[in-house]
Motif scaffolding. Sequence first.
Motif, PDB file in Angstrom:
ATOM      1  N   LEU B  96     -15.819 -10.468 -11.189  1.00  0.00           N
ATOM      2  CA  LEU B  96     -17.133 -11.083 -11.452  1.00  0.00           C
ATOM      3  C   LEU B  96     -18.200 -10.014 -11.662  1.00  0.00           C
ATOM      4  CD1 LEU B  96     -17.170 -14.067  -8.924  1.00  0.00           C
ATOM      5  CD2 LEU B  96     -17.208 -14.200 -11.412  1.00  0.00           C
ATOM      6  N   THR B  97     -18.142  -8.971 -10.841  1.00  0.00           N
ATOM      7  CA  THR B  97     -19.159  -7.917 -10.940  1.00  0.00           C
ATOM      8  C   THR B  97     -19.066  -7.193 -12.275  1.00  0.00           C
ATOM      9  OG1 THR B  97     -18.881  -7.634  -8.577  1.00  0.00           O
ATOM     10  CG2 THR B  97     -20.131  -5.932  -9.695  1.00  0.00           C
ATOM     11  N   VAL B  98     -17.847  -6.871 -12.666  1.00  0.00           N
ATOM     12  CA  VAL B  98     -17.674  -6.169 -13.945  1.00  0.00           C
ATOM     13  C   VAL B  98     -18.157  -7.051 -15.100  1.00  0.00           C
ATOM     14  CG1 VAL B  98     -15.919  -5.343 -15.555  1.00  0.00           C
ATOM     15  CG2 VAL B  98     -15.900  -4.568 -13.207  1.00  0.00           C
ATOM     16  N   SER B  99     -17.861  -8.347 -15.024  1.00  0.00           N
ATOM     17  CA  SER B  99     -18.342  -9.269 -16.065  1.00  0.00           C
ATOM     18  C   SER B  99     -19.865  -9.285 -16.087  1.00  0.00           C
ATOM     19  CB  SER B  99     -17.827 -10.680 -15.802  1.00  0.00           C
ATOM     20  OG  SER B  99     -16.444 -10.696 -15.880  1.00  0.00           O
ATOM     21  N   LEU B 100     -20.445  -9.360 -14.906  1.00  0.00           N
ATOM     22  CA  LEU B 100     -21.909  -9.393 -14.805  1.00  0.00           C
ATOM     23  C   LEU B 100     -22.528  -8.103 -15.357  1.00  0.00           C
ATOM     24  CD1 LEU B 100     -24.364 -10.979 -13.468  1.00  0.00           C
ATOM     25  CD2 LEU B 100     -24.104  -9.391 -11.571  1.00  0.00           C
ATOM     26  N   LEU B 101     -21.937  -6.955 -14.992  1.00  0.00           N
ATOM     27  CA  LEU B 101     -22.464  -5.668 -15.476  1.00  0.00           C
ATOM     28  C   LEU B 101     -22.341  -5.572 -17.001  1.00  0.00           C
ATOM     29  CD1 LEU B 101     -21.050  -3.327 -12.672  1.00  0.00           C
ATOM     30  CD2 LEU B 101     -23.444  -3.926 -13.049  1.00  0.00           C
ATOM     31  N   THR B 102     -21.234  -6.114 -17.532  1.00  0.00           N
ATOM     32  CA  THR B 102     -21.051  -6.105 -18.990  1.00  0.00           C
ATOM     33  C   THR B 102     -22.137  -6.945 -19.658  1.00  0.00           C
ATOM     34  OG1 THR B 102     -18.686  -5.974 -18.601  1.00  0.00           O
ATOM     35  CG2 THR B 102     -19.351  -6.504 -20.834  1.00  0.00           C
ATOM     36  N   ILE B 103     -22.403  -8.105 -19.058  1.00  0.00           N
ATOM     37  CA  ILE B 103     -23.447  -8.983 -19.620  1.00  0.00           C
ATOM     38  C   ILE B 103     -24.809  -8.276 -19.582  1.00  0.00           C
ATOM     39  CG2 ILE B 103     -24.705 -11.160 -19.233  1.00  0.00           C
ATOM     40  CD1 ILE B 103     -21.975 -12.317 -18.246  1.00  0.00           C
ATOM     41  N   VAL B 104     -25.096  -7.629 -18.447  1.00  0.00           N
ATOM     42  CA  VAL B 104     -26.371  -6.913 -18.293  1.00  0.00           C
ATOM     43  C   VAL B 104     -26.485  -5.824 -19.359  1.00  0.00           C
ATOM     44  CG1 VAL B 104     -27.659  -5.324 -16.775  1.00  0.00           C
ATOM     45  CG2 VAL B 104     -26.659  -7.415 -15.844  1.00  0.00           C
ATOM     46  N   ASP B 105     -25.426  -5.037 -19.484  1.00  0.00           N
ATOM     47  CA  ASP B 105     -25.413  -3.920 -20.448  1.00  0.00           C
ATOM     48  C   ASP B 105     -25.627  -4.426 -21.878  1.00  0.00           C
ATOM     49  OD1 ASP B 105     -24.522  -1.027 -21.168  1.00  0.00           O
ATOM     50  OD2 ASP B 105     -23.242  -2.328 -22.400  1.00  0.00           O
ATOM     51  N   SER B 106     -24.826  -5.406 -22.275  1.00  0.00           N
ATOM     52  CA  SER B 106     -24.914  -5.908 -23.653  1.00  0.00           C
ATOM     53  C   SER B 106     -26.265  -6.569 -23.913  1.00  0.00           C
ATOM     54  CB  SER B 106     -23.789  -6.908 -23.933  1.00  0.00           C
ATOM     55  OG  SER B 106     -22.556  -6.272 -23.778  1.00  0.00           O
ATOM     56  N   PHE B 107     -26.757  -7.258 -22.888  1.00  0.00           N
ATOM     57  CA  PHE B 107     -28.055  -7.930 -23.043  1.00  0.00           C
ATOM     58  C   PHE B 107     -29.175  -6.902 -23.261  1.00  0.00           C
ATOM     59  CE2 PHE B 107     -31.975  -9.575 -21.085  1.00  0.00           C
ATOM     60  CZ  PHE B 107     -32.185 -10.683 -21.889  1.00  0.00           C
ATOM     61  N   ILE B 108     -29.125  -5.821 -22.481  1.00  0.00           N
ATOM     62  CA  ILE B 108     -30.162  -4.785 -22.622  1.00  0.00           C
ATOM     63  C   ILE B 108     -30.106  -4.152 -24.011  1.00  0.00           C
ATOM     64  CG2 ILE B 108     -30.936  -2.508 -21.777  1.00  0.00           C
ATOM     65  CD1 ILE B 108     -30.046  -3.422 -18.966  1.00  0.00           C
ATOM     66  N   VAL B 109     -28.885  -3.827 -24.447  1.00  0.00           N
ATOM     67  CA  VAL B 109     -28.730  -3.195 -25.768  1.00  0.00           C
ATOM     68  C   VAL B 109     -29.248  -4.136 -26.857  1.00  0.00           C
ATOM     69  CG1 VAL B 109     -27.072  -2.287 -27.442  1.00  0.00           C
ATOM     70  CG2 VAL B 109     -26.809  -1.743 -25.036  1.00  0.00           C
ATOM     71  N   TYR B 110     -28.841  -5.413 -26.760  1.00  0.00           N
ATOM     72  CA  TYR B 110     -29.263  -6.400 -27.769  1.00  0.00           C
ATOM     73  C   TYR B 110     -30.791  -6.539 -27.787  1.00  0.00           C
ATOM     74  CZ  TYR B 110     -29.711 -10.846 -30.247  1.00  0.00           C
ATOM     75  OH  TYR B 110     -30.067 -11.821 -31.144  1.00  0.00           O
ATOM     76  N   THR B 111     -31.359  -6.652 -26.598  1.00  0.00           N
ATOM     77  CA  THR B 111     -32.819  -6.846 -26.502  1.00  0.00           C
ATOM     78  C   THR B 111     -33.567  -5.614 -27.033  1.00  0.00           C
ATOM     79  OG1 THR B 111     -32.348  -8.090 -24.503  1.00  0.00           O
ATOM     80  CG2 THR B 111     -34.652  -7.603 -24.921  1.00  0.00           C
ATOM     81  N   ALA B 112     -33.092  -4.435 -26.605  1.00  0.00           N
ATOM     82  CA  ALA B 112     -33.760  -3.197 -27.026  1.00  0.00           C
ATOM     83  C   ALA B 112     -33.702  -3.044 -28.543  1.00  0.00           C
ATOM     84  CB  ALA B 112     -33.110  -1.992 -26.340  1.00  0.00           C
ATOM     85  N   ARG B 113     -32.546  -3.317 -29.099  1.00  0.00           N
ATOM     86  CA  ARG B 113     -32.412  -3.201 -30.565  1.00  0.00           C
ATOM     87  C   ARG B 113     -33.295  -4.223 -31.273  1.00  0.00           C
ATOM     88  NH1 ARG B 113     -26.380  -1.484 -32.002  1.00  0.00           N
ATOM     89  NH2 ARG B 113     -26.519   0.556 -31.027  1.00  0.00           N
ATOM     90  N   SER B 114     -33.339  -5.441 -30.681  1.00  0.00           N
ATOM     91  CA  SER B 114     -34.156  -6.486 -31.301  1.00  0.00           C
ATOM     92  C   SER B 114     -35.632  -6.120 -31.266  1.00  0.00           C
ATOM     93  CB  SER B 114     -33.951  -7.816 -30.565  1.00  0.00           C
ATOM     94  OG  SER B 114     -32.609  -8.166 -30.609  1.00  0.00           O
ATOM     95  N   ILE B 115     -36.065  -5.479 -30.168  1.00  0.00           N
ATOM     96  CA  ILE B 115     -37.485  -5.148 -30.025  1.00  0.00           C
ATOM     97  C   ILE B 115     -37.852  -3.915 -30.865  1.00  0.00           C
ATOM     98  CG2 ILE B 115     -39.267  -4.353 -28.378  1.00  0.00           C
ATOM     99  CD1 ILE B 115     -37.767  -6.060 -26.250  1.00  0.00           C
ATOM    100  N   PHE B 116     -37.029  -2.859 -30.724  1.00  0.00           N
ATOM    101  CA  PHE B 116     -37.422  -1.583 -31.339  1.00  0.00           C
ATOM    102  C   PHE B 116     -36.823  -1.350 -32.730  1.00  0.00           C
ATOM    103  CE2 PHE B 116     -37.811  -0.941 -26.729  1.00  0.00           C
ATOM    104  CZ  PHE B 116     -39.135  -0.583 -26.657  1.00  0.00           C
TER     105      PHE B 116
END
Lengths: 260, 150
Positions: B96-116
Amino acid sequence: MNRKRLLLFLFILISLSLMTYQSNRPPLLPLKSLNSALNVFYDIKISVQEFINAPLRRMLLREEENRRLRTELSKLLKEQQAWQEAFRENQRLRAFLAVKEKEQRYVTAARVIARGTDQWSNTLILDKGLTDGIKKDMVAITDKGLVGKISDVSPSYAYLLLLTDINFSAAARLQESRTEGVLSGTGFRTCQLKYIPYEEELKQGAVIVTSGLDTLFPEGIPLGYISKVSKRESGIFQYIEVIPFVDNTKIEVVAIIRRA
Amino acid sequence: MKYLLWAGITFLTFGIQGSISLFDITPNFTVILASYAGIREKELKGLFFGSLIGIVEDSLSGTFLGPNLLSKGLVGYLAAFLYSKFFVWNPVLGMLTVSLLTIVDSFIVYTARSIFDTMPSGIGAAAFIIAMQALYNAPLGIFLKKKSEQ
């Protein structure tokens, strides 16, 4: 604890600043040269993959070709069998046509659909019966000779008693010497020619035909040939074993003719 | 020697990640490395190793420096934090933790790319990709443990 949080905060701040800085400038990619190393890795990986896969692929191709050829061969064999079957049927029908033309008593031709259910009697079931004109005691023949007689008949089917059955008997005669006797079934593959006098000289291979004296089987139908002669010390008749011309295991179609 | 080994493993991970595609989705194995660094080396080293992995990934991606730097650094830190403070390890929680960390990581990358930069994909597609990446990484959570729990 505070130091960790401070560092985390700084890290986030630096990251965001970095991204903001690049948002309207060309991107900073300090380690872009690593791409070429990674590409070399991919090259090597593909070479290794190819090295491993090539023999397997060749094997799979051969396997596929082998399967295709097997399918083709099987199809051709099936076709060949069908042609052979048609050829043989043609031959049989020609033979029957000859019988029909020659035989004045011809009634019909019938196909053997099964063997009798009783394992101790030699009977066959034919696909034609009363409605086709078959009656009890009619005679069944092929182009090779006598097969037997109709022992029972129903509207659509007829039961054929083979001449090897223990209950079968027919008036017979030796074709060359014209000596009269009676041919009886033995219950298994062969027949016995009875009532041939002891002094009669017989040869193996002598042909036996129907004599017509029983008023059932027409005269002159080939029955079989002598395979064994035994002169016992006592008795007035010889023991003569006869092998029928018609092989019971190979009968498919018979011609039914009227009794004598 | 230890750092050389880390560099080698990181390089190999990039190599594997670039070679595999399941249902047309590239897995996110580098997040596992960042998590592992955090679990093994505590928060600050996790943050440091994660950032390094992120810089390399950003450089190799050819877009701009920052999204992976931020996400992997945070994942390294978060992994260390979760594993040391939040729960006692067991295989299910590890997954569960690894899944959660993957979601966090991908979400940050997606958001950062979308913003910048530009939005990499639609939100629905992004959610599907992130979910699948989390699913691919989940089994690896079984093997990610602290030194003391091995």
